[in-house]
Design a protein around this motif. Structure first.
Motif, PDB file in Angstrom:
ATOM      1  N   VAL A  28       2.802   2.047  -3.480  1.00  0.00           N
ATOM      2  CA  VAL A  28       1.833   2.167  -4.719  1.00  0.00           C
ATOM      3  C   VAL A  28       1.416   3.478  -4.603  1.00  0.00           C
ATOM      4  CG1 VAL A  28      -0.709   1.723  -5.458  1.00  0.00           C
ATOM      5  CG2 VAL A  28       0.641   0.139  -5.109  1.00  0.00           C
ATOM      6  N   GLU A  46      -4.430  -1.703  -7.201  1.00  0.00           N
ATOM      7  CA  GLU A  46      -3.036  -0.837  -6.707  1.00  0.00           C
ATOM      8  C   GLU A  46      -3.064  -0.412  -8.495  1.00  0.00           C
ATOM      9  OE1 GLU A  46      -1.020  -3.837  -3.645  1.00  0.00           O
ATOM     10  OE2 GLU A  46      -0.949  -4.437  -5.941  1.00  0.00           O
ATOM     11  N   HIS A  87       0.835  -0.893   0.329  1.00  0.00           N
ATOM     12  CA  HIS A  87       0.174  -0.090  -0.259  1.00  0.00           C
ATOM     13  C   HIS A  87       0.960   0.914   0.067  1.00  0.00           C
ATOM     14  CE1 HIS A  87      -3.151   2.919   0.805  1.00  0.00           C
ATOM     15  NE2 HIS A  87      -2.366   3.353   1.679  1.00  0.00           N
TER      16      HIS A  87
END
Length: 321
Positions: A161, A256, A158
């Motif tokens: 990205v 993502e 997380h």
């Protein structure tokens, strides 16, 4: 050396940084952690870099024709003997306990990599802690223990990205994760590409030290910081991000991919309009805009309308309406 004192190979890529290079080298030599290999890769300097580095006999010096920072780091990697790899930019400085703190954390907590907060130089020349300005990492700071924040594999995906919170000078990683080195096609994002390659392809554990333990200096030749905003957007969020999307397409989840695609589209729209308005480069501007339409037609259209409305309000001072 004990098993908890592994060799750290430090790669210092440099290009015409004679003003700064000895400061960076000395900051490694002055570390409280002494089991280090120092490798300077000269990316085609035409100043006194060679003569200055050679005053430090302990430093390994290698020269290459100018090919960019990614190529220089990767060349340095080929000479690394350590199981831990660090890369210090030649205008940055580590504080004396940087390596000791980072190595102790990796070895003591069985981590795959760590990175550390830094003091960032502003336009006035002052230095301030960077982490309070990082919106991606800030939500995690409340759970720090002994000034360290640990991240799971899911959290690392997380975080990375969203962007790159760990420039090269902040980052120490196990050598086994650097099989491919740094992507030499990157204009700016060679660190981001390398770190995405690690966290998207492996289930990693990592940690961040929230205490500043190094200093990032801004000079007129920084890869990113010396450029104007329009050039950074084009090089980093259009050209480099397009390469990232293609390279990691098979490893990204749908959410993502959507995050990265939106970053690319927004940058492409801005950059294409900049080329239309300022540079009168209609061919390149149109090509950039078409690339964003191909990725997501609806979001590109929506963001274009939003951007045009923003420009209109700004031009006619209607922002309060």
């Amino acid at each position: 050396m004990s098993i908890n004192q592994p060799l750290v190979s430090v790669i210092i890529p440099t290009y015409n940084r004679a003003t700064y290079i000895l400061d960076s080298i000395n900051s490694v030599l002055n570390q409280t952690y002494k089991n280090v290999q120092i490798i300077v890769v000269d990316d085609g300097s035409t100043d006194l870099t060679y003569e200055l580095v050679k005053t430090k006999p302990v430093v390994e010096y290698y020269y290459q024709e100018n090919a960019g920072q990614g190529a220089a780091r990767t060349k340095g990697l080929s000479y690394c003997k350590g199981n831990l790899i660090a890369s210090l930019d030649s205008d940055d400085i580590w504080y004396p306990d940087f390596l000791q703190l980072c190595v102790d954390r990796i070895t003591g907590y069985q981590l795959d990599f760590v990175f550390a907060n830094w003091d960032q130089q502003n336009l006035q020349g002052d230095f301030n802690s960077f982490l309070p300005n990082n919106k991606t990492l800030l939500p995690y700071t409340s759970r720090s223990v002994d000034f360290w924040i640990e991240f799971s594999s899911t959290e690392l995906r997380h975080i990375y990205v969203q962007g790159c919170p760990s420039p090269s000078s902040s980052f120490i990683v196990k050598k086994e994760f650097l099989k491919l080195g740094w992507n030499c096609e990157m204009n700016i994002a060679d660190d981001w590409f390398m770190q995405l390659d690690i966290v998207l392809k492996n289930k990693c554990k990592a940690a961040c030290l929230i205490t500043p333990v190094w200093r990032k200096r801004i000079s007129g030749t920084n890869i990113c910081d010396h450029r104007d905003s329009s050039e950074v957007i084009e090089k980093l969020y259009v050209e480099d991000l397009h390469t990232i999307l293609n390279a990691f397409n098979a490893y990204l989840t749908k959410p993502e991919r959507a995050i990265l695609s939106k970053k690319f589209i927004e940058a492409s729209v801005f950059s294409s309009f900049f080329k239309f308005r300022k540079e009168r480069d209609f061919k390149r501007g149109f090509r950039q805009y078409m690339s964003s339409l191909q990725i997501d037609f609806l979001y590109t259209t929506k963001f274009t309308l939003k951007y045009v409305m923003y420009r209109f309000k700004r031009k006619y001072n209607l922002s309060k309406l």
